[in-house]
Design an enzyme around this catalytic site. Structure first.
Site, PDB file in Angstrom:
ATOM      1  N   LYS A 139       0.854  -1.188   0.000  1.00 26.94           N
ATOM      2  CA  LYS A 139       0.000   0.000   0.000  1.00 26.94           C
ATOM      3  C   LYS A 139       0.891   1.240   0.000  1.00 26.94           C
ATOM      4  O   LYS A 139       1.800   1.349   0.841  1.00 26.94           O
ATOM      5  CB  LYS A 139      -0.860  -0.034   1.266  1.00 26.94           C
ATOM      6  CG  LYS A 139      -2.215   0.620   1.155  1.00 26.94           C
ATOM      7  CD  LYS A 139      -2.995   0.308   2.434  1.00 26.94           C
ATOM      8  CE  LYS A 139      -4.338   0.957   2.466  1.00 26.94           C
ATOM      9  NZ  LYS A 139      -4.977   0.784   3.784  1.00 26.94           N
TER      10      LYS A 139
HETATM   11  O1  G3P Z   1      -7.897   1.759   5.807  1.00 26.98           O
HETATM   12  C1  G3P Z   1      -8.128   3.072   5.610  1.00 26.98           C
HETATM   13  C2  G3P Z   1      -9.501   3.585   5.919  1.00 26.98           C
HETATM   14  O2  G3P Z   1     -10.456   2.602   5.756  1.00 26.98           O
HETATM   15  C3  G3P Z   1      -9.596   4.385   7.181  1.00 26.98           C
HETATM   16  O3  G3P Z   1     -10.909   4.615   7.615  1.00 26.98           O
HETATM   17  O4  G3P Z   1     -12.538   5.439   9.271  1.00 26.98           O
HETATM   18  O5  G3P Z   1     -10.082   5.933   9.583  1.00 26.98           O
HETATM   19  O6  G3P Z   1     -11.395   7.080   7.805  1.00 26.98           O
HETATM   20  P1  G3P Z   1     -11.250   5.823   8.624  1.00 26.98           P
END
Ligand code: G3P
Length: 218
Positions: A83
């Site tokens: 990633k």
């Molecule tokens: O993996 C990255 C992403 O899904 C993060 O989510 O909820 O931290 O914006 P969030």
């Protein structure tokens, strides 16, 4: 649409993998930090627990250092997907890794043009963060629909749209309607997808009626 789980919690991953409905896992530096475990150990455990792709994110921001980290991460298991962030260095690393036969998930995507660049760089997955767009009053689902439309305009663009930053079951339905190839979902939200009060009430009634017959099936 494929389901990935967005976590580095091995107990949650194992639990979900047992359903047979889990297609992969995504992690990021915040999730690895939350696990409280050394990154090699936790990633090796995740890769052993699921058959599908497991995204592991570089922590470097410059091309050469990203490539060095990608080499270390790739050596952990065959199902590791590297990633990288959506920066020029990240795109350059994406091109170099996929050119060498590796798989790359380009993360932190917030615009259709960024997604176009990632696809041109040969990304295996592009990760638009829908929840974080919604947080600032933009529309994450619109972004998924735009990327889908752009990718569908060009046969040469093979990148899969991986909807990320999903916080609610409604968002799962919305990204599926918008044509995402994959949704990466936190374990709690994934488990909540099965829930409906009418299912619970209906089952309770069926079981009561069946019990009243005094019969057994086996
Ligand atoms: O993996 C990255 C992403 O899904 C993060 O989510 O909820 O931290 O914006 P969030």
């Amino acid at each position: 649409m494929k389901f990935f789980v967005d976590t580095a919690d091995i107990a949650e991953i194992t639990d979900l993998a047992e359903t047979g409905l889990l297609d992969g896992v995504t992690t990021n530096p915040s999730l690895i930090a939350k696990s409280g475990r050394p990154f090699r150990e936790v990633l090796a455990d995740i890769c052993a627990a699921v058959d599908g792709p497991v995204s592991a994110e570089v922590a470097a921001t410059e091309f050469e250092a990203m490539m060095a980290e990608a080499k270390v991460l790739s050596a952990i298991a065959d199902n590791i997907v590297i990633k990288v962030p959506l920066t020029w260095d990240g795109l350059k690393a994406c091109r170099a890794i996929t050119g060498g036969g590796g798989k790359v998930n380009v993360t932190l995507c917030f615009s259709a043009n960024q997604a176009l660049l990632a696809a041109k760089a040969g990304a295996t997955f592009i990760s638009p963060f829908i929840g974080r767009l919604d947080d600032i009053g933009a529309d994450g689902i619109d972004l998924i629909a735009e990327i889908r439309a752009i990718y569908d305009n060009y046969d040469a663009l093979k990148t899969e749209v991986l909807a990320a930053s999903i916080r609610t079951p409604v968002s799962v339905k919305q990204v599926a309607l918008a044509g995402a190839d994959v949704a990466t979902i936190p374990p709690g939200v994934l488990k909540a997808l099965v829930k409906h009060p009418l299912t619970d009430i209906g089952l309770e009634r069926f079981l009561a009626d069946w019990k009243a017959t005094g019969q057994t099936i086996v």
